[in-house]
Write an enzyme that holds these catalytic residues in place. Structure first.
Site, PDB file in Angstrom:
ATOM      1  N   LYS A 151       0.878  -1.177   0.000  1.00  0.00           N
ATOM      2  CA  LYS A 151       0.000   0.000   0.000  1.00  0.00           C
ATOM      3  C   LYS A 151       0.912   1.222   0.000  1.00  0.00           C
ATOM      4  O   LYS A 151       1.337   1.693   1.049  1.00  0.00           O
ATOM      5  CB  LYS A 151      -0.879  -0.015   1.254  1.00  0.00           C
ATOM      6  CG  LYS A 151      -2.243   0.649   1.111  1.00  0.00           C
ATOM      7  CD  LYS A 151      -2.235   2.087   0.633  1.00  0.00           C
ATOM      8  CE  LYS A 151      -1.921   3.096   1.689  1.00  0.00           C
ATOM      9  NZ  LYS A 151      -1.718   4.464   1.141  1.00  0.00           N
ATOM     10  N   GLU A 204       8.376   1.804  11.360  1.00  0.00           N
ATOM     11  CA  GLU A 204       9.476   2.759  11.142  1.00  0.00           C
ATOM     12  C   GLU A 204       8.825   4.134  11.130  1.00  0.00           C
ATOM     13  O   GLU A 204       8.150   4.499  10.162  1.00  0.00           O
ATOM     14  CB  GLU A 204      10.167   2.498   9.796  1.00  0.00           C
ATOM     15  CG  GLU A 204      10.765   1.101   9.639  1.00  0.00           C
ATOM     16  CD  GLU A 204      11.985   0.871  10.504  1.00  0.00           C
ATOM     17  OE1 GLU A 204      12.525   1.839  11.062  1.00  0.00           O
ATOM     18  OE2 GLU A 204      12.391  -0.295  10.635  1.00  0.00           O
ATOM     19  N   CYS A 227      12.905  10.982   7.496  1.00  0.00           N
ATOM     20  CA  CYS A 227      12.650  10.633   8.906  1.00  0.00           C
ATOM     21  C   CYS A 227      13.893  10.877   9.746  1.00  0.00           C
ATOM     22  O   CYS A 227      13.806  11.218  10.915  1.00  0.00           O
ATOM     23  CB  CYS A 227      12.226   9.179   8.997  1.00  0.00           C
ATOM     24  SG  CYS A 227      13.395   8.052   8.236  1.00  0.00           S
TER      25      CYS A 227
HETATM   26  P1  NAP Z   1       1.571   8.743   7.106  1.00  0.00           P
HETATM   27  O1  NAP Z   1       0.540   9.758   6.909  1.00  0.00           O
HETATM   28  O2  NAP Z   1       1.616   8.021   8.403  1.00  0.00           O
HETATM   29  O3  NAP Z   1       1.415   7.714   5.891  1.00  0.00           O
HETATM   30  C1  NAP Z   1       2.259   6.600   5.699  1.00  0.00           C
HETATM   31  C2  NAP Z   1       1.488   5.528   4.954  1.00  0.00           C
HETATM   32  O4  NAP Z   1       0.426   5.074   5.803  1.00  0.00           O
HETATM   33  C3  NAP Z   1       0.827   6.028   3.670  1.00  0.00           C
HETATM   34  O5  NAP Z   1       0.819   4.991   2.725  1.00  0.00           O
HETATM   35  C4  NAP Z   1      -0.583   6.333   4.155  1.00  0.00           C
HETATM   36  O6  NAP Z   1      -1.521   6.349   3.106  1.00  0.00           O
HETATM   37  C5  NAP Z   1      -0.814   5.181   5.108  1.00  0.00           C
HETATM   38  N1  NAP Z   1      -1.880   5.380   6.092  1.00  0.00           N
HETATM   39  C6  NAP Z   1      -2.424   6.530   6.534  1.00  0.00           C
HETATM   40  N2  NAP Z   1      -3.410   6.272   7.435  1.00  0.00           N
HETATM   41  C7  NAP Z   1      -3.481   4.923   7.556  1.00  0.00           C
HETATM   42  C8  NAP Z   1      -4.281   4.025   8.327  1.00  0.00           C
HETATM   43  N3  NAP Z   1      -5.242   4.467   9.145  1.00  0.00           N
HETATM   44  N4  NAP Z   1      -4.076   2.699   8.211  1.00  0.00           N
HETATM   45  C9  NAP Z   1      -3.117   2.218   7.402  1.00  0.00           C
HETATM   46  N5  NAP Z   1      -2.333   3.016   6.619  1.00  0.00           N
HETATM   47  C10 NAP Z   1      -2.503   4.346   6.703  1.00  0.00           C
HETATM   48  O7  NAP Z   1       3.023   9.348   6.888  1.00  0.00           O
HETATM   49  P2  NAP Z   1       3.508  10.259   5.669  1.00  0.00           P
HETATM   50  O8  NAP Z   1       3.048  11.641   5.897  1.00  0.00           O
HETATM   51  O9  NAP Z   1       3.189   9.591   4.378  1.00  0.00           O
HETATM   52  O10 NAP Z   1       5.080  10.150   5.847  1.00  0.00           O
HETATM   53  C11 NAP Z   1       5.789  10.964   6.691  1.00  0.00           C
HETATM   54  C12 NAP Z   1       6.129  10.258   7.992  1.00  0.00           C
HETATM   55  O11 NAP Z   1       6.820   9.044   7.722  1.00  0.00           O
HETATM   56  C13 NAP Z   1       7.073  11.071   8.845  1.00  0.00           C
HETATM   57  O12 NAP Z   1       6.643  11.026  10.186  1.00  0.00           O
HETATM   58  C14 NAP Z   1       8.399  10.363   8.696  1.00  0.00           C
HETATM   59  O13 NAP Z   1       9.284  10.552   9.753  1.00  0.00           O
HETATM   60  C15 NAP Z   1       7.963   8.948   8.576  1.00  0.00           C
HETATM   61  N6  NAP Z   1       9.001   8.133   7.939  1.00  0.00           N
HETATM   62  C16 NAP Z   1       9.696   7.259   8.721  1.00  0.00           C
HETATM   63  C17 NAP Z   1      10.727   6.515   8.164  1.00  0.00           C
HETATM   64  C18 NAP Z   1      11.507   5.545   9.006  1.00  0.00           C
HETATM   65  O14 NAP Z   1      12.148   4.673   8.421  1.00  0.00           O
HETATM   66  N7  NAP Z   1      11.518   5.652  10.330  1.00  0.00           N
HETATM   67  C19 NAP Z   1      11.049   6.657   6.819  1.00  0.00           C
HETATM   68  C20 NAP Z   1      10.323   7.560   6.046  1.00  0.00           C
HETATM   69  C21 NAP Z   1       9.297   8.296   6.626  1.00  0.00           C
HETATM   70  P3  NAP Z   1      -1.909   7.717   2.338  1.00  0.00           P
HETATM   71  O15 NAP Z   1      -0.736   8.602   2.381  1.00  0.00           O
HETATM   72  O16 NAP Z   1      -2.228   7.249   0.975  1.00  0.00           O
HETATM   73  O17 NAP Z   1      -3.083   8.264   3.066  1.00  0.00           O
END
Ligand code: NAP
Length: 494
Positions: free
Chosen positions: A179, A254, A288
């Site tokens: 996804k 992550e 991140c």
């Molecule tokens: P996000 O909003 O949490 O989204 C991540 C993924 O989860 C997307 O595919 C999103 O889909 C999906 N998602 C959202 N709500 C969900 C739910 N209720 N159930 C299941 N999946 C769901 O994060 P983002 O804004 O895309 O990414 C930024 C964040 O990622 C930052 O906090 C960053 O630090 C973190 N990150 C962490 C790492 C690591 O390795 N630690 C690496 C990269 C990024 P949609 O976007 O299609 O809604």
């Protein structure tokens, strides 16, 4: 700009077929210009159901899990080779997908190929243990695939983060439902196509690029999904962990970060300036592990910040297709607004703007989601701007007095993903490197990665580890085998 014909909708990978989703129609946009990159129809709930049922069927009947490790490894090596063969078109597509500068997307593509290669090698050489026996039996610890596993990924480094989940999950023998973020669906679709071309049986990989709160949720809750590997924000991660608790399902999370980067009095300042700039402003801070909290020894503080701000202001912000660009646009207009409101918050908390704090001006920037590299000083580590993840090109800088003060501030965060130390003194590097609370610590370097080294966060930065030789076992269940050697029946029952 479009990756398909203007009216054509991009097919998804559902249940072993390349077909359109049956959900709402939408389009993805190039962050640099706002032009449409791909039109597609999102998956529907019925598509989720079919993809997972087909994945389960493929897992049970395709024979993938039963192939010998070296046979599965050969297929993964072919995926790596195909990624390398198509590296340039893939990098260009990844650039359109999320607006990262082309040199960066080339690195992401190379990293994805390296990931498949590494997990192919790790699979072929993975050993199962014979454990010391304590009776008339011998004992083994073995690993079994789980069935259908899900990979949920964010938009910031799609091809790399998707490969990081797909390669070990397939190596382990599982079927995978990916996804990707709704705004960046292209790379997961490409990877699924390459896996099929390389010989992964049909149905073993599905790609469902729908809204997270609908499609991601449905995948996570599905009873046939045996594990979720999630990369994304902390609040989404906690939500997934709650669902997983109800299903008693293992997850790896992550999550976000607010990583401390620390410049000690004896640091090589040229190295430290470059490292701090790269740590926060590469990928436009949409990383991140961005080193977003800077701590500088009080003696160096003002001079170091002067130099840093001058250099930050000179970074080349612009067209991601230009080979010289250092910072591209942010992912969406909405995300830029979030970053703007964080900078406003920081200023209202007393932060002084040393550079940036606004959108760049000029025709090049009119249609893209650009924002200048921004540095704020004069804040306390307890301020919200110093505690909350911004996920953009915003650095907060603070002084420290001594090692104790430094560690107290650096460790005072709900996040504990990464940290950087700049010093010439190896003893200090060792002491601080061991005392700082973070999943990864870089010493005199920053944001460098090796697929052979485990990665993950502590506290609100996550649970579990990716990468490394043991990465495959994250996608397997451990099993203990006892082989009785006794020629007599068990005496107790006599
Ligand atoms: P996000 O909003 O949490 O989204 C991540 C993924 O989860 C997307 O595919 C999103 O889909 C999906 N998602 C959202 N709500 C969900 C739910 N209720 N159930 C299941 N999946 C769901 O994060 P983002 O804004 O895309 O990414 C930024 C964040 O990622 C930052 O906090 C960053 O630090 C973190 N990150 C962490 C790492 C690591 O390795 N630690 C690496 C990269 C990024 P949609 O976007 O299609 O809604």
């Amino acid at each position: 700009m479009l990756v398909t014909d203007s009216k054509e909708l991009l097919p998804l990978f559902i249940a072993g077929e390349r077909r359109l989703g049956r959900g709402d129609e939408g389009a993805t946009l190039y962050p640099a210009t706002g032009e449409v990159v791909a039109r597609l129809r999102a998956p529907s709930q019925a598509d989720v159901e079919e993809a997972i049922a087909a994945a389960d069927h493929a897992f049970r009947t395709s024979g993938w899990a039963q192939r010998k490790p070296h046979e599965r490894a050969a297929v993964l090596h072919r995926v790596a080779a195909l990624i390398r063969e198509r590296a340039e078109p893939l990098a260009q597509r990844q650039r359109l997908d999320n607006g990262k500068p082309i040199p960066e997307t080339r690195n992401l593509v190379a990293s994805a190929a390296g990931t498949f290669q590494f997990f192919a090698a790790a699979l072929e050489t993975m050993e199962e243990a014979m454990t010391p026996s304590r009776g008339d039996f011998f004992t083994m610890s073995v690993f079994e695939p789980m069935g259908v596993v899900a990979a949920i990924t964010p938009w910031n480094s799609p091809i790399a983060s998707e490969a990081q989940k797909l390669a070990p999950a397939l190596a382990a023998g599982n079927a995978v439902v990916i996804k990707p973020a709704e705004v960046t669906p292209l790379m997961a679709l490409e990877l699924a196509a390459l896996c099929e071309e390389a010989g992964v049986p049909r149905g073993m990989v599905s790609v469902l690029p729908g809204r997270g709160s609908v499609i991601g949720d449905a995948i996570t809750k599905h009873p046939l999904v045996k594990r979720v590997s999630f990369t994304g924000g902390t609040s989404t991660g906690k939500h997934i962990a709650r669902i997983a608790a109800d299903k008693m399902m293992p997850v790896s999370l992550e999550l976000g970060g607010k990583s401390a980067t620390m410049v000690l009095e004896d640091a090589d300042l040229d190295h430290a300036v470059n490292g701090v700039l790269y740590g926060i402003f590469s990928s436009s801070g949409e990383s991140c592990i961005a080193g977003s909290r800077l701590f500088v020894a009080r003696k160096l503080y003002e001079g170091f910040l002067d130099k840093l701000a001058t250099r930050a202001a000179a970074l080349r912000v612009g067209d991601p297709a230009d080979e010289r660009t250092q910072m591209g646009p942010l992912i969406t207009a909405k995300h830029r607004e979030t970053i703007e409101s964080f900078v406003a918050l920081g200023r209202s908390e007393g932060g002084q703007l040393l550079t940036g704090g606004k959108r760049p001006e000029g025709a090049l920037y009119d249609k893209g989601n650009y924002y200048l590299p921004t540095i704020l000083a004069g804040l306390k580590n307890s301020d919200r701007i110093c505690q909350e993840e911004i996920f953009g090109p915003v650095l907060v800088a603070m002084p420290f007095d001594d090692e104790e003060d430094l560690l107290r501030q650096a460790n005072d965060s709900v996040y504990a993903l990464a940290a950087g130390i700049w010093t010439r003194d190896y003893q200090k590097a060792w002491r601080i490197g061991r005392a700082v609370q973070a999943g990864t610590v870089w010493i005199n370097t920053y944001k460098q990665f090796s697929i052979s080294t485990p990665f993950g966060g502590w506290r609100d930065s996550g649970l579990g580890r990716e990468k490394g030789r043991l990465g495959i076992q994250q996608y397997m269940e451990q099993k203990s085998l006892y082989w009785g050697l006794n020629t007599n029946p068990i005496a107790w029952a006599n």
